[in-house]
Design an enzyme around this catalytic site. Structure first.
Site, PDB file in Angstrom:
ATOM      1  N   LYS B  80      33.132  29.534 -22.727  1.00  0.00           N
ATOM      2  CA  LYS B  80      33.284  28.757 -21.920  1.00  0.00           C
ATOM      3  C   LYS B  80      32.314  27.838 -22.240  1.00  0.00           C
ATOM      4  O   LYS B  80      32.005  27.097 -23.318  1.00  0.00           O
ATOM      5  CB  LYS B  80      31.837  29.496 -21.422  1.00  0.00           C
ATOM      6  CG  LYS B  80      31.490  28.574 -19.651  1.00  0.00           C
ATOM      7  CD  LYS B  80      30.511  29.191 -18.932  1.00  0.00           C
ATOM      8  CE  LYS B  80      29.908  28.249 -17.786  1.00  0.00           C
ATOM      9  NZ  LYS B  80      29.302  29.366 -16.695  1.00  0.00           N
ATOM     10  N   SER B 155      30.087  29.943 -11.641  1.00  0.00           N
ATOM     11  CA  SER B 155      30.631  28.712 -13.197  1.00  0.00           C
ATOM     12  C   SER B 155      31.723  28.825 -13.622  1.00  0.00           C
ATOM     13  O   SER B 155      32.605  28.350 -14.119  1.00  0.00           O
ATOM     14  CB  SER B 155      29.663  27.883 -13.401  1.00  0.00           C
ATOM     15  OG  SER B 155      28.261  29.113 -13.854  1.00  0.00           O
ATOM     16  N   SER B 179      27.495  33.637 -12.231  1.00  0.00           N
ATOM     17  CA  SER B 179      28.183  33.209 -13.452  1.00  0.00           C
ATOM     18  C   SER B 179      28.941  33.471 -14.239  1.00  0.00           C
ATOM     19  O   SER B 179      29.746  32.894 -14.406  1.00  0.00           O
ATOM     20  CB  SER B 179      27.091  31.822 -13.770  1.00  0.00           C
ATOM     21  OG  SER B 179      27.225  30.743 -13.206  1.00  0.00           O
TER      22      SER B 179
END
Lengths: 95, 487
Positions: B80, B155, B179
């Site tokens: 990420k 997210s 997330s």
């Protein structure tokens, strides 16, 4: 909770943001509804409750004051939008 | 054989047995990304050259007999884009960090590299991890590989979608209010949010520091457990890291839930929950019951107030954490300015997107003089009550079970117009972060639209092994569907 223009200007200043008049109107509307929702917490009686910032008991961590990292100035400055003579360059702030 | 269809552990074994070279695996994945990422847009940065160079380096280590105790040596991983990778752009999907090259690696990156991982690229996310759809990214939206008209969740949307699309064998995400779990649910993959303090946050760009945790997203429970083995551990560079005696999560991959006590919070099945999701969750509970677990419904205290408390606390911490972006030390700086104050204001106003600005303003408001007690302090008290509610529940139950999200993935463009409505979608995930608990999301069904449904299992503090065991056992009872292209 109604959010006034003054409140929006105040929080924008705190957050160091410049908002267009359109953004201000949207922020007023959004913040009013979000804060109103946050106020539902008032239904819960918390008079006898201590505020909890950490879920685990956290104690201060001590260590010897020794340098363990060796920052490379040039590498750090390579990320700066502007630099001069090994320093971050900023607009003149002191007359 | 299409290597990209293998799980991380399967590929690790083939590399170990010299059936497949690290370079072959890396090339196969790069090729797959080239073929399909135009459709899904999981990646912000694909590290083609770095990954190939790294692959031959790892292969040499393996040939020299090193890394023999690492089950994932040579297996490529996606990271990420809020986790710092030395010398490789780490943008947080924000214009304000569009060109930031971290001078150091996050601890999790050091740990993975030590175990022979090959980082293949940096994956998309909501800007600064604020959002539930990956639509707030400055670099464009990621699409759900199951149906590209739908969001992948957020997210960590890029991290979950990449695993589902077989553009990654596994990935690292971060979870502040759901997330990791919610995008895992929307993309039909498995993700773990560990107990707060289990995985070092050093090098994770901060959103809400008291809630953030890094965790794995993978194609099944075993892959997630082995990644957690690798990335967990005490770290002196993270002052909230908690030392533990045992980090061997793979020990819990046992197909046996006999006698396990499982509680379903009644509030997790109430109004707002999609009917198909509800029946899928109850069917999953039934499976565990038939395998010998004791399942019952109960009332979980104070959990209705988790969303308001979460958004106050997270926004407050965000407004403080994000004050460091000033256009001076790194990142975006405005072109035209008149004095220092103007550099700050203009760089931030031009560099941050709407959702980030909104949360910074909410945060500034709830911390401001006159409102601090009514909002911020109140939230910390509600947080104490939520933790107390979970403590009471775990006196009776080993794990809790419920949905990860109230519905399957919404369509692109449906969520951003009404932020409050989007926040309400986090109803089953945020309380876990407030209480610092571990939780896993794993696939448990598919709805009539053909979109995956996620089952959430919540454990007590450091109870990762309980949820891994139950999740593994549940997984064994189903036909392996794999990620989307195998479905």
């Amino acid at each position: 909770m109604t959010i006034t223009d003054d409140t929006i200007n105040y929080v924008a200043a705190l957050a160091k943001l410049e908002l267009s008049s359109e953004e201000k109107e949207k922020a007023k509307k959004d913040l009013s509804s979000i804060l109103a929702y946050m106020e539902t917490m008032n239904e819960l009686n918390t008079d006898a409750i201590e505020p909890m910032s950490h879920v685990f008991p956290i104690r201060n961590v001590f260590r010897e004051d020794e340098v363990t990292n060796h920052p490379n100035r040039d590498t750090l400055l390579s990320n700066a939008p502007d630099s001069k003579d090994g320093c971050f360059k900023v607009p003149k702030t002191v007359e | 054989m299409d290597l990209t269809k293998l799980t991380a552990l399967e590929l690790g074994k083939k590399i170990k047995d010299k059936e497949v070279s690290v370079i072959e695996a890396t090339q196969a994945l790069l090729e797959k990304i080239k073929q399909t990422d135009e459709d899904y847009h999981c990646y912000i940065t694909v590290m083609e050259q770095e990954a190939l160079a790294r692959a031959s380096e790892v292969q040499k280590q393996i040939d020299a007999g090193e890394l023999s105790d690492s089950p994932l040596a040579g297996v490529p991983v996606a990271i990420k884009d809020n986790i710092c990778t030395k010398g490789v752009k780490t943008t947080c999907a924000s214009k304000i960090l569009y060109n930031f090259n971290p001078p150091y690696n996050a601890t999790v990156i050091e740990k993975l590299e030590k175990a022979g991982a090959v980082i293949i690229g940096k994956v998309n996310m909501d800007e600064f991890a604020m959002g539930s759809t990956t639509e707030t990214s400055y670099f464009g939206v990621t699409k759900n590989p199951w149906n590209t008209a739908h969001v992948p969740g957020g997210s960590s949307g890029g991290a979950a979608a990449a695993v589902a699309a077989e553009e990654a064998f596994y990935s690292l995400g971060s979870d502040t209010g759901g997330s990791i779990r919610q995008p895992s649910s929307f993309c039909g993959v498995t993700g773990i949010k560990p107990t707060y303090g289990t995985v070092s946050r050093y090098g994770l760009v901060a959103y809400a520091s008291s809630l953030d945790q890094i965790g794995p997203i993978a194609r099944n429970v075993s892959d997630c457990a082995v990644v957690l083995d690798l990335i967990s551990g005490h770290d002196t560079k993270d002052s909230t890291s908690v030392p533990r005696d045992n980090y061997q999560y793979t020990e819990a991959l046992i197909d046996d839930v006999r006698g396990m006590k499982i509680g379903i919070p009644k509030g997790y099945l109430g109004a707002g929950l999609d009917k198909e999701v509800k029946s899928s969750i109850l069917a999953a509970a039934k499976v565990l019951e038939e395998k010998g677990a004791v399942v019952e419904e109960f009332d979980l205290d104070a959990v209705d107030y988790a969303i308001p408390a979460y958004y106050v606390i997270a926004s407050a911490e965000a407004s403080s954490n994000l004050s460091r972006y000033d256009g001076i030390k790194y990142g975006y700086r405005t072109e035209d300015f008149d004095g220092l104050a103007d550099v700050y204001k203009k760089s931030r106003s031009e560099g941050f997107g709407n959702e980030v600005k909104r949360r910074m303003m909410i945060g500034a408001f709830v911390l401001s003089s006159g409102y601090y007690d009514a909002y911020y302090n109140k939230s910390l008290k509600v947080k104490a009550l939520i933790k107390e509610g979970f403590d009471k529940a775990f006196e009776k139950y080993d794990i809790l079970l419920g949905p990860t999200a109230p519905s399957t993935a919404p369509k692109l463009g449906e969520s951003l117009s009404d932020p409050l409505k989007m926040y309400l979608g986090d109803i089953y995930t945020v309380s876990v972060n407030l209480a610092g608990l571990p939780a896993i999301s794993l696939p448990c069904g598919i709805d009539s639209k053909g979109l995956p449904i996620g089952l959430q299992l919540i454990g007590k503090h450091f109870g990762e092994k309980d949820i891994i065991r139950a999740a593994f056992s549940f997984e064994q009872s189903r036909d392996y569907k794999g990620p989307v292209n195998n479905a």
